[in-house]
Write an enzyme that holds these catalytic residues in place. Structure first.
Site, PDB file in Angstrom:
ATOM      1  N   GLY A 157      33.615 -67.726 -13.677  1.00  0.00           N
ATOM      2  CA  GLY A 157      33.101 -66.624 -12.872  1.00  0.00           C
ATOM      3  C   GLY A 157      32.611 -65.529 -13.798  1.00  0.00           C
ATOM      4  CB  SER A 178      36.599 -74.387 -12.399  1.00  0.00           C
ATOM      5  OG  SER A 178      35.308 -74.492 -11.851  1.00  0.00           O
ATOM      6  CB  THR A 237      44.171 -62.151 -18.565  1.00  0.00           C
ATOM      7  OG1 THR A 237      42.933 -62.874 -18.477  1.00  0.00           O
ATOM      8  CG2 THR A 237      44.546 -61.953 -20.025  1.00  0.00           C
ATOM      9  NE  ARG A 239      46.317 -62.018  -9.160  1.00  0.00           N
ATOM     10  CZ  ARG A 239      45.392 -61.246  -9.722  1.00  0.00           C
ATOM     11  NH1 ARG A 239      45.206 -61.302 -11.035  1.00  0.00           N
ATOM     12  NH2 ARG A 239      44.661 -60.434  -8.979  1.00  0.00           N
ATOM     13  CD  GLU A 268      52.670 -59.218 -12.693  1.00  0.00           C
ATOM     14  OE1 GLU A 268      52.189 -58.182 -12.175  1.00  0.00           O
ATOM     15  OE2 GLU A 268      51.990 -60.072 -13.258  1.00  0.00           O
ATOM     16  CG  HIS A 287      49.194 -57.505 -14.203  1.00  0.00           C
ATOM     17  ND1 HIS A 287      49.571 -58.093 -13.025  1.00  0.00           N
ATOM     18  CD2 HIS A 287      47.833 -57.610 -14.238  1.00  0.00           C
ATOM     19  CE1 HIS A 287      48.499 -58.528 -12.369  1.00  0.00           C
ATOM     20  NE2 HIS A 287      47.437 -58.243 -13.092  1.00  0.00           N
TER      21      HIS A 287
END
Length: 327
Positions: A157, A178, A237, A239, A268, A287
């Site tokens: 993306g 992907s 980075t 999820r 988290e 995060h």
């Protein structure tokens, strides 16, 4: 009577620094929550008197059980383009409007910068050597150059493409995979499309840029990690739940891969006793991929506009602004 607005999970109170809330404060009571609210009881108790909730990305889930226990809730504004952690069906059934801020890809640059920060920190031992220096020591390990190596990207993306561009600047060979990617799409981004197993088996650095869904949850598991090179690195980075944390921990402990750079976690804030905190071959950040003053200013500035439109009784403006980029 004035409405009450809750700004959730703003640990540093930065929402009030990067955006102008004066117009909202003249018409509503604004409260910043600087600590995480535990679900469901703590959150239900603390938020019972609030009409509007403003989230910071997906830091706190807003499930059906919580929505059902907030009698005054009328509007949820999500900073970011995804509603993954909000039960929008329950919200709709309770007459609660939910919308997001229009990001339009403006966050990709900051996250891509962190991706490369993690890659360089992991491959050049920056964090560990910094700690050695602070403890009075000197060189302890040799690093690894990225130039000439193979970069494997899961997901091309906007963010994945930006990471690929920087990879080319470093002189890397770029390949990608992907579930819906085509050879043509990969070629446009300057990458070579390869099957998933080949990507993990042949890449020197694998970086994850997939959206979390039921199709991608745990998609990087023991099988994928097991075919990686011993001198390869994994960067996440995206999820936390996309990567099987336990499988990654086991591979890092065994030295089956050289290391990892991690910014996202299944739970988290990261628990104090989490194994990542003590593994010497993993670089961890809290995060912060999107967590720059510029990006937060965009998120909260848009949230102010949405809340103002809601207070004006303009739900059409709220929906149109938020859904312009999709949800």
């Amino acid at each position: 009577m004035k409405m009450n607005v809750a700004i959730l999970d703003d640990y540093l109170g930065i929402s009030q620094e990067v955006a102008n809330w004066d117009k909202i404060k003249s018409r509503a009571n604004v409260v910043v929550f600087k600590r995480p609210l535990a679900l469901p009881d703590d959150a239900a108790r603390e938020l019972a008197d609030f009409d509007i909730i403003c989230t910071l990305r997906e830091r706190m889930p807003i499930p059906s059980e919580l929505i059902s226990r907030l009698p005054r809730l009328k509007y949820i504004v999500v900073t970011g383009k995804r509603y993954d952690t909000v039960d929008i069906v329950t919200a709709a059934s309770h007459g609660v409007l939910v919308s997001n801020t229009p990001v339009n890809g403006r966050g990709a640059g900051g996250v891509a910068e962190l991706v490369w920060g993690l890659i360089l920190a992991a491959t050049r031992n920056i964090a560990s050597e910094d700690q050695v220096m602070r403890n009075g020591g000197w060189q302890t390990r040799a690093g690894t150059t990225v130039g000439g190596k193979t970069l494997g990207i899961l997901g091309l993306g906007g963010l994945g493409r930006r990471v690929a561009e920087i990879g080319h600047v470093f002189g890397m060979k770029v390949q990608a995979w992907s579930q819906n990617m085509t050879h043509e799409q990969a070629q446009i981004a300057g990458a070579r499309f390869v099957p998933k197993e080949e990507l993990f088996a042949t890449s020197d650095i694998v970086t994850v840029h997939l959206a979390l869904s039921e199709r991608t949850r745990g998609i990087v598991g023991a099988k994928e990690l097991g075919v990686m090179k011993r001198n390869a690195y994994l960067i996440n980075t995206a999820r936390g739940a996309i990567v099987d944390e336990q499988a990654l921990i086991e591979n890092l402990k065994a030295g089956s891969i050289a290391g990892a750079g991690i910014d996202v976690y299944e739970h988290e804030p990261l628990p104090k006793n989490h194994p990542y905190r003590s593994l010497p071959n993993v670089v961890i950040t809290p995060h912060i991929g999107y967590f720059t003053r510029e990006m937060l200013g965009t998120y909260y500035g848009d949230a102010v506009q949405l809340i103002e439109a809601f207070l004006d009784g303009r739900p059409d403006r709220v929906v149109n602004m938020s859904l312009a980029v999709g949800s």
